[in-house]
Design a protein around this motif. Structure first.
Motif, mmCIF file in Angstrom:
data_model
loop_
_atom_site.group_PDB
_atom_site.id
_atom_site.type_symbol
_atom_site.label_atom_id
_atom_site.label_comp_id
_atom_site.label_asym_id
_atom_site.label_seq_id
_atom_site.Cartn_x
_atom_site.Cartn_y
_atom_site.Cartn_z
ATOM 1 N N GLY A 115 5.491 -14.937 6.500
ATOM 2 C CA GLY A 115 4.897 -13.612 6.492
ATOM 3 C C GLY A 115 5.388 -12.775 5.320
ATOM 4 O O GLY A 115 4.607 -12.069 4.678
ATOM 5 N N PHE A 116 6.686 -12.875 5.033
ATOM 6 C CA PHE A 116 7.256 -12.133 3.902
ATOM 7 C C PHE A 116 6.727 -12.651 2.572
ATOM 8 O O PHE A 116 6.363 -11.872 1.683
ATOM 9 C CB PHE A 116 8.781 -12.245 3.949
ATOM 10 C CG PHE A 116 9.472 -11.599 2.784
ATOM 11 C CD1 PHE A 116 9.436 -10.225 2.608
ATOM 12 C CD2 PHE A 116 10.157 -12.365 1.851
ATOM 13 C CE1 PHE A 116 10.069 -9.615 1.524
ATOM 14 C CE2 PHE A 116 10.793 -11.779 0.774
ATOM 15 C CZ PHE A 116 10.752 -10.396 0.608
ATOM 16 N N LEU A 117 6.655 -13.961 2.424
ATOM 17 C CA LEU A 117 6.139 -14.547 1.186
ATOM 18 C C LEU A 117 4.670 -14.206 0.967
ATOM 19 O O LEU A 117 4.215 -14.071 -0.170
ATOM 20 C CB LEU A 117 6.326 -16.062 1.202
ATOM 21 C CG LEU A 117 7.768 -16.575 1.120
ATOM 22 C CD1 LEU A 117 7.803 -18.097 1.207
ATOM 23 C CD2 LEU A 117 8.442 -16.107 -0.163
ATOM 24 N N SER A 118 3.931 -14.053 2.065
ATOM 25 C CA SER A 118 2.515 -13.696 1.932
ATOM 26 C C SER A 118 2.363 -12.299 1.345
ATOM 27 O O SER A 118 1.390 -12.029 0.637
ATOM 28 C CB SER A 118 1.811 -13.784 3.294
ATOM 29 O OG SER A 118 2.245 -12.762 4.170
ATOM 30 N N VAL A 119 3.320 -11.413 1.617
ATOM 31 C CA VAL A 119 3.287 -10.056 1.056
ATOM 32 C C VAL A 119 3.445 -10.109 -0.463
ATOM 33 O O VAL A 119 2.684 -9.484 -1.205
ATOM 34 C CB VAL A 119 4.403 -9.180 1.673
ATOM 35 C CG1 VAL A 119 4.490 -7.833 0.955
ATOM 36 C CG2 VAL A 119 4.148 -8.971 3.154
ATOM 37 N N ILE A 120 4.430 -10.872 -0.919
ATOM 38 C CA ILE A 120 4.671 -11.002 -2.358
ATOM 39 C C ILE A 120 3.488 -11.673 -3.041
ATOM 40 O O ILE A 120 3.023 -11.238 -4.100
ATOM 41 C CB ILE A 120 5.959 -11.813 -2.606
ATOM 42 C CG1 ILE A 120 7.158 -11.091 -1.985
ATOM 43 C CG2 ILE A 120 6.174 -12.034 -4.105
ATOM 44 C CD1 ILE A 120 8.448 -11.867 -2.067
ATOM 45 N N THR A 121 2.976 -12.742 -2.417
ATOM 46 C CA THR A 121 1.824 -13.455 -2.976
ATOM 47 C C THR A 121 0.601 -12.550 -3.051
ATOM 48 O O THR A 121 -0.155 -12.590 -4.028
ATOM 49 C CB THR A 121 1.489 -14.687 -2.116
ATOM 50 O OG1 THR A 121 2.653 -15.505 -1.991
ATOM 51 C CG2 THR A 121 0.371 -15.501 -2.745
ATOM 52 N N PHE A 122 0.413 -11.722 -2.025
ATOM 53 C CA PHE A 122 -0.740 -10.825 -1.986
ATOM 54 C C PHE A 122 -0.700 -9.841 -3.155
ATOM 55 O O PHE A 122 -1.739 -9.557 -3.764
ATOM 56 C CB PHE A 122 -0.750 -10.059 -0.662
ATOM 57 C CG PHE A 122 -1.960 -9.185 -0.486
ATOM 58 C CD1 PHE A 122 -3.172 -9.714 -0.067
ATOM 59 C CD2 PHE A 122 -1.890 -7.814 -0.735
ATOM 60 C CE1 PHE A 122 -4.293 -8.913 0.089
ATOM 61 C CE2 PHE A 122 -2.998 -7.000 -0.577
ATOM 62 C CZ PHE A 122 -4.199 -7.545 -0.164
ATOM 63 N N PHE A 147 -1.422 -3.984 3.311
ATOM 64 C CA PHE A 147 -1.385 -5.343 3.852
ATOM 65 C C PHE A 147 -0.076 -5.605 4.584
ATOM 66 O O PHE A 147 -0.072 -6.113 5.713
ATOM 67 C CB PHE A 147 -1.564 -6.341 2.709
ATOM 68 C CG PHE A 147 -1.377 -7.780 3.106
ATOM 69 C CD1 PHE A 147 -2.392 -8.477 3.742
ATOM 70 C CD2 PHE A 147 -0.185 -8.445 2.836
ATOM 71 C CE1 PHE A 147 -2.226 -9.804 4.111
ATOM 72 C CE2 PHE A 147 -0.008 -9.769 3.194
ATOM 73 C CZ PHE A 147 -1.034 -10.447 3.832
ATOM 74 N N SER A 148 1.029 -5.248 3.960
ATOM 75 C CA SER A 148 2.352 -5.566 4.492
ATOM 76 C C SER A 148 2.643 -4.870 5.805
ATOM 77 O O SER A 148 3.181 -5.476 6.738
ATOM 78 C CB SER A 148 3.432 -5.193 3.474
ATOM 79 O OG SER A 148 4.722 -5.389 4.023
ATOM 80 N N PHE A 149 2.275 -3.591 5.900
ATOM 81 C CA PHE A 149 2.645 -2.809 7.075
ATOM 82 C C PHE A 149 1.534 -2.722 8.120
ATOM 83 O O PHE A 149 1.603 -1.905 9.032
ATOM 84 C CB PHE A 149 3.103 -1.415 6.642
ATOM 85 C CG PHE A 149 4.300 -1.461 5.729
ATOM 86 C CD1 PHE A 149 5.537 -1.848 6.209
ATOM 87 C CD2 PHE A 149 4.172 -1.176 4.378
ATOM 88 C CE1 PHE A 149 6.643 -1.917 5.367
ATOM 89 C CE2 PHE A 149 5.267 -1.249 3.531
ATOM 90 C CZ PHE A 149 6.506 -1.620 4.026
ATOM 91 N N SER A 150 0.516 -3.559 7.955
ATOM 92 C CA SER A 150 -0.503 -3.676 8.991
ATOM 93 C C SER A 150 0.158 -4.166 10.276
ATOM 94 O O SER A 150 0.973 -5.088 10.261
ATOM 95 C CB SER A 150 -1.585 -4.668 8.551
ATOM 96 O OG SER A 150 -2.309 -5.161 9.649
ATOM 97 N N GLY A 151 -0.205 -3.549 11.397
ATOM 98 C CA GLY A 151 0.415 -3.917 12.673
ATOM 99 C C GLY A 151 0.249 -5.383 13.007
ATOM 100 O O GLY A 151 1.197 -6.046 13.451
ATOM 101 N N PHE A 152 -0.956 -5.916 12.788
ATOM 102 C CA PHE A 152 -1.208 -7.329 13.079
ATOM 103 C C PHE A 152 -0.353 -8.225 12.190
ATOM 104 O O PHE A 152 0.214 -9.223 12.642
ATOM 105 C CB PHE A 152 -2.686 -7.666 12.877
ATOM 106 C CG PHE A 152 -3.558 -7.284 14.033
ATOM 107 C CD1 PHE A 152 -3.407 -7.907 15.267
ATOM 108 C CD2 PHE A 152 -4.519 -6.302 13.906
ATOM 109 C CE1 PHE A 152 -4.208 -7.571 16.352
ATOM 110 C CE2 PHE A 152 -5.320 -5.944 14.985
ATOM 111 C CZ PHE A 152 -5.165 -6.578 16.209
#
Length: 216
Positions: free
Chosen positions: A90-97, A132-137
């Motif tokens: 999940g964390f890596l997806s934030v950086i990638t995004f 994106f990162s702080f979206s609840g889902f």
């Protein structure tokens, strides 16, 4: 200069976003017992052969393989340990995004990396990443043993690599996304369009040149 000041402000906001994104995913990760859907991922009944357990699942094998491997490495069913790989994805997806959005904007604006508008591109990419990162889902999926984080991470990374013309690596990431869940089909809509467009505009013999460079 004003540009240097703006760059420092952006750097501060970017670092703050990354730190907070990490914190909300990893803080007190083992705070609760496994809930219903999480328990379905665990290989608890060892009287059932592992192959039978994996092949009887209706979802992609990624979450089952990751959880099983983590269980073997840690020799436990700790809520904290078993959730860590999903928090990492999940964390890596934030950086990638962030880099994915930035790559799209650079193509749209058709500017070089050092162009005057680059700082604006950085800010737009950062705002999109914050949403994106702080979206609840997004946060919730990053803190549970579920396939969504791996699906999102590999799907976004596959798109990013395609925009970077790393077609072979992009295909591998898409394969991993499909191994996470068949919802990866939703990532293939833009990929199919881009693939066909590039295939019509590139010499097929040179199509994978960017990928092959990493092996030279």
């Amino acid at each position: 200069s004003n540009n240097v000041f703006n760059t420092k402000v952006f750097s501060t906001l970017f670092i703050l976003t990354i730190v907070l994104s990490f914190f909300i995913r990893f803080d007190n990760l083992g705070h609760s017992n496994f809930y219903g859907d999480e328990t379905k991922v665990l290989y608890l009944d060892k009287t059932i052969p592992a192959t039978e357990f994996f092949f009887n699942q209706r979802k992609g094998p990624m979450q089952f393989a990751v959880t099983s491997l983590t269980e073997k490495l840690t020799a436990s069913y700790s809520e904290l340990y078993l959730r860590v790989p999903y928090a990492i994805a999940g964390f890596l997806s934030v950086i990638t995004f962030y880099f994915f959005v930035k790559q799209i904007l650079k193509i749209l604006y058709k500017n070089s990396f050092n162009s005057p508008i680059n700082l604006s591109i950085n800010y737009i990419s950062l705002i999109a990443t914050i949403l994106f990162s702080f979206s609840g889902f997004n946060v919730a999926f990053s803190r549970t043993i579920q396939y969504q984080t791996f699906l999102t991470f590999f799907g976004i990374l596959g798109l990013y690599l395609f925009f970077k013309k790393r077609y072979l690596l992009s295909g591998i990431m898409y394969g991993l996304a499909f191994l996470s869940h068949y919802d990866a089909i939703f990532f293939t809509t833009p990929l199919l369009y881009l693939f066909l467009n590039n295939l019509l505009n590139y010499d097929i013999k040179n199509f994978f040149n960017e990928d092959l460079k990493i092996f030279k």
